[in-house]
Scaffold this active site. Structure first.
Site, PDB file in Angstrom:
ATOM      1  N   ARG A 100      -7.996 -17.279  -5.544  1.00 40.24           N
ATOM      2  CA  ARG A 100      -9.159 -16.643  -6.191  1.00 40.24           C
ATOM      3  C   ARG A 100      -8.741 -15.934  -7.477  1.00 40.24           C
ATOM      4  O   ARG A 100      -9.477 -15.949  -8.464  1.00 40.24           O
ATOM      5  CB  ARG A 100      -9.856 -15.687  -5.223  1.00 40.24           C
ATOM      6  CG  ARG A 100     -11.210 -15.236  -5.730  1.00 40.24           C
ATOM      7  CD  ARG A 100     -12.014 -14.522  -4.669  1.00 40.24           C
ATOM      8  NE  ARG A 100     -11.375 -13.290  -4.224  1.00 40.24           N
ATOM      9  CZ  ARG A 100     -11.775 -12.567  -3.181  1.00 40.24           C
ATOM     10  NH1 ARG A 100     -12.825 -12.966  -2.463  1.00 40.24           N
ATOM     11  NH2 ARG A 100     -11.148 -11.474  -2.838  1.00 40.24           N
ATOM     12  N   LYS A 119     -13.616 -11.812  -9.643  1.00 33.41           N
ATOM     13  CA  LYS A 119     -13.346 -10.410  -9.308  1.00 33.41           C
ATOM     14  C   LYS A 119     -12.862  -9.649 -10.546  1.00 33.41           C
ATOM     15  O   LYS A 119     -11.700  -9.239 -10.623  1.00 33.41           O
ATOM     16  CB  LYS A 119     -12.319 -10.364  -8.157  1.00 33.41           C
ATOM     17  CG  LYS A 119     -12.504  -9.159  -7.248  1.00 33.41           C
ATOM     18  CD  LYS A 119     -11.822  -9.385  -5.928  1.00 33.41           C
ATOM     19  CE  LYS A 119     -11.662  -8.115  -5.135  1.00 33.41           C
ATOM     20  NZ  LYS A 119     -12.902  -7.401  -4.854  1.00 33.41           N
ATOM     21  N   GLU A 160     -25.599  -9.969  -2.953  1.00 25.11           N
ATOM     22  CA  GLU A 160     -24.596  -9.332  -2.099  1.00 25.11           C
ATOM     23  C   GLU A 160     -24.681  -7.824  -2.276  1.00 25.11           C
ATOM     24  O   GLU A 160     -25.567  -7.317  -2.972  1.00 25.11           O
ATOM     25  CB  GLU A 160     -23.192  -9.853  -2.404  1.00 25.11           C
ATOM     26  CG  GLU A 160     -22.701  -9.589  -3.809  1.00 25.11           C
ATOM     27  CD  GLU A 160     -21.250 -10.044  -4.015  1.00 25.11           C
ATOM     28  OE1 GLU A 160     -20.474 -10.100  -3.053  1.00 25.11           O
ATOM     29  OE2 GLU A 160     -20.904 -10.333  -5.169  1.00 25.11           O
TER      30      GLU A 160
HETATM   31  N1  PLP Z   1     -18.141  -9.148  -2.822  1.00 25.83           N
HETATM   32  C1  PLP Z   1     -17.611  -8.230  -3.629  1.00 25.83           C
HETATM   33  C2  PLP Z   1     -18.376  -7.830  -4.833  1.00 25.83           C
HETATM   34  C3  PLP Z   1     -16.358  -7.685  -3.343  1.00 25.83           C
HETATM   35  O1  PLP Z   1     -15.811  -6.767  -4.133  1.00 25.83           O
HETATM   36  C4  PLP Z   1     -15.673  -8.105  -2.196  1.00 25.83           C
HETATM   37  C5  PLP Z   1     -14.338  -7.582  -1.901  1.00 25.83           C
HETATM   38  O2  PLP Z   1     -13.339  -8.182  -2.129  1.00 25.83           O
HETATM   39  C6  PLP Z   1     -16.268  -9.054  -1.377  1.00 25.83           C
HETATM   40  C7  PLP Z   1     -17.497  -9.555  -1.711  1.00 25.83           C
HETATM   41  C8  PLP Z   1     -15.573  -9.529  -0.152  1.00 25.83           C
HETATM   42  O3  PLP Z   1     -14.560 -10.455  -0.461  1.00 25.83           O
HETATM   43  P1  PLP Z   1     -13.297 -10.568   0.478  1.00 25.83           P
HETATM   44  O4  PLP Z   1     -13.803 -10.844   1.835  1.00 25.83           O
HETATM   45  O5  PLP Z   1     -12.544 -11.720  -0.076  1.00 25.83           O
HETATM   46  O6  PLP Z   1     -12.574  -9.291   0.390  1.00 25.83           O
HETATM   47  C1  COI Z   2     -11.993  -5.481  -1.193  1.00 25.70           C
HETATM   48  O1  COI Z   2     -12.698  -5.536  -0.196  1.00 25.70           O
HETATM   49  O2  COI Z   2     -10.794  -5.789  -1.160  1.00 25.70           O
HETATM   50  C2  COI Z   2     -12.524  -5.076  -2.484  1.00 25.70           C
HETATM   51  O3  COI Z   2     -11.894  -5.348  -3.466  1.00 25.70           O
HETATM   52  C3  COI Z   2     -13.771  -4.309  -2.565  1.00 25.70           C
HETATM   53  C4  COI Z   2     -13.564  -3.090  -3.382  1.00 25.70           C
HETATM   54  C5  COI Z   2     -14.838  -2.642  -3.939  1.00 25.70           C
HETATM   55  C6  COI Z   2     -12.905  -2.024  -2.579  1.00 25.70           C
END
Ligand code: PLP
Ligand code: COI
Length: 351
Positions: A92, A195, A231
């Protein structure tokens, strides 16, 4: 600082109140930095310095050439130190970096960086059974100087770790959410699917206002029609329908969550017929359960959602719904080595 200063054999754990950690920054022993200069990445260096010397014209400061990842490390029931699906985070970050024309760190280097920094901070890995984890934050920045709007020619990958508790302070307890219509998180054809820090800057105003009103966070709608759920600020959204189906938004303006991807796999195994599809905001009134999911949020059950002048309550007794609870237990049991890791999601970090 060398890579070999980790205590050998038994680790003398840092003196922290592990079971009461919040999702905040705690100073640890070391972070690691790799620099891309003259067309190549260096070998990376561990340091105890918590600050970065940065050029005043670095592109990360002016033009938002910055992105990050979030990875979790756990101590398992058997005492192993494991990292959850970091290969997905490496992919990612690569995707994000390419989208904003940054130099993507090679996947092997990304994973080596995580392993080295975890090993240099083994005494900060929370003990099994405390509910805490070691949060790993890889950060990629344009460090080269430019004044015109163009990509830098120098980059830094910085990875730090910090022991954390739950993102939403109540942990696995239902939270109140509010649908935000006055602020859009991410535009169609923009950068909502990667991200980058700017997405979080864009969410600060609505998130802060929501918390001031007593909500844990915001549910964003798609920016084009304000009709479909995108989201939450820090996590993906999922719901369980009344006939027991796992539903999660399909949208080009949300982050492809690794936790959500894992839950889709688990939901499939549980017979929940997981489906990714546009989720009309009106559907919230017919769901049986809803939740947020992410590395930091894990699964955070949603107790209620306020939408305009209406509110739907999923957890009238203040307890998470049964399906969210089963998913949470399944996911965390794998992460903690209590259930077999049949999908190969864990990687042991050996000293
Ligand atoms: N959506 C956003 C905006 C996020 O910051 C995160 C955190 O990483 C997620 C979704 C969840 O992604 P992940 O499950 O890969 O941490
Ligand atoms: C995560 O879940 O790792 C994120 O980056 C979300 C963040 C807003 C703490």
């Amino acid at each position: 600082m060398s890579d070999t200063n980790t205590p050998a054999g038994t680790i003398e754990r840092a003196n922290l109140d592990w079971s009461n950690l919040t999702f905040g920054y705690t100073q640890t022993d070391a972070n690691i930095r790799y620099t891309f200069r003259d067309g190549r990445w260096d070998e990376g260096v561990l340091t105890s310095d918590e600050t970065l010397p940065i050029h005043i014209a670095a592109t990360c400061l002016h033009y938002g050439q910055e992105c990050f990842e979030g990875v979790k490390v756990f101590e398992t029931k058997d005492g192993d130190v494991v990292v959850f699906r970091m290969d997905e985070n490496a992919k990612r970050m690569d995707f994000t970096a390419r989208k904003i024309l940054m130099q993507p760190p090679p996947h092997a280097m990304f994973m080596e960086a995580v392993e080295r920094v975890v090993n240099a901070n083994r005494r900060f890995v929370p003990p099994y059974g405390t509910g805490a984890s070691l949060y790993v934050r890889p950060l990629l920045i344009g460090s080269g100087a430019e004044v015109g709007v163009k990509p830098a020619d120098e980059y830094m990958l910085v990875v730090f770790v910090t022991p954390v508790g739950p993102y939403f302070k109540t942990g696995f307890k239902p939270v109140k959410m509010i649908v935000e219509e006055a602020v859009d998180r991410a535009a169609p054809l923009g950068v909502g699917d990667v991200k980058v820090g700017g997405n979080y800057a864009a969410s600060l105003r609505a998130g802060t206002a929501a918390r001031e009103k007593g909500y844990a966070d915001v549910v964003y709608l798609d920016a084009k029609e304000h009709k479909y759920i995108d989201e939450s600020g820090p996590a993906n959204f999922f719901a369980i329908t009344k006939d027991g189906q796992y539903v999660t938004p399909k949208s080009d303006t949300i982050l492809p969550s690794i936790t959500n991807k894992s839950l889709v796999t688990l939901a499939d195994e549980m017979g929940l017929r997981p489906e990714r599809r546009p989720v009309d905001i009106e559907e919230i009134f017919s769901f049986a359960e809803a939740g947020c999911c992410g590395t930091a949020a894990v699964i955070t059950p949603i107790g209620s959602i306020k939408y305009r002048d209406r509110e739907v309550v999923y957890c009238p007794d203040g307890e998470p719904g049964p399906i969210s609870t089963s998913l949470y237990k399944k996911l965390t049991a794998i992460q903690l080595g209590e259930a077999p890791d049949t999908h190969g999601w864990l990687h042991v970090i050996s000293q």
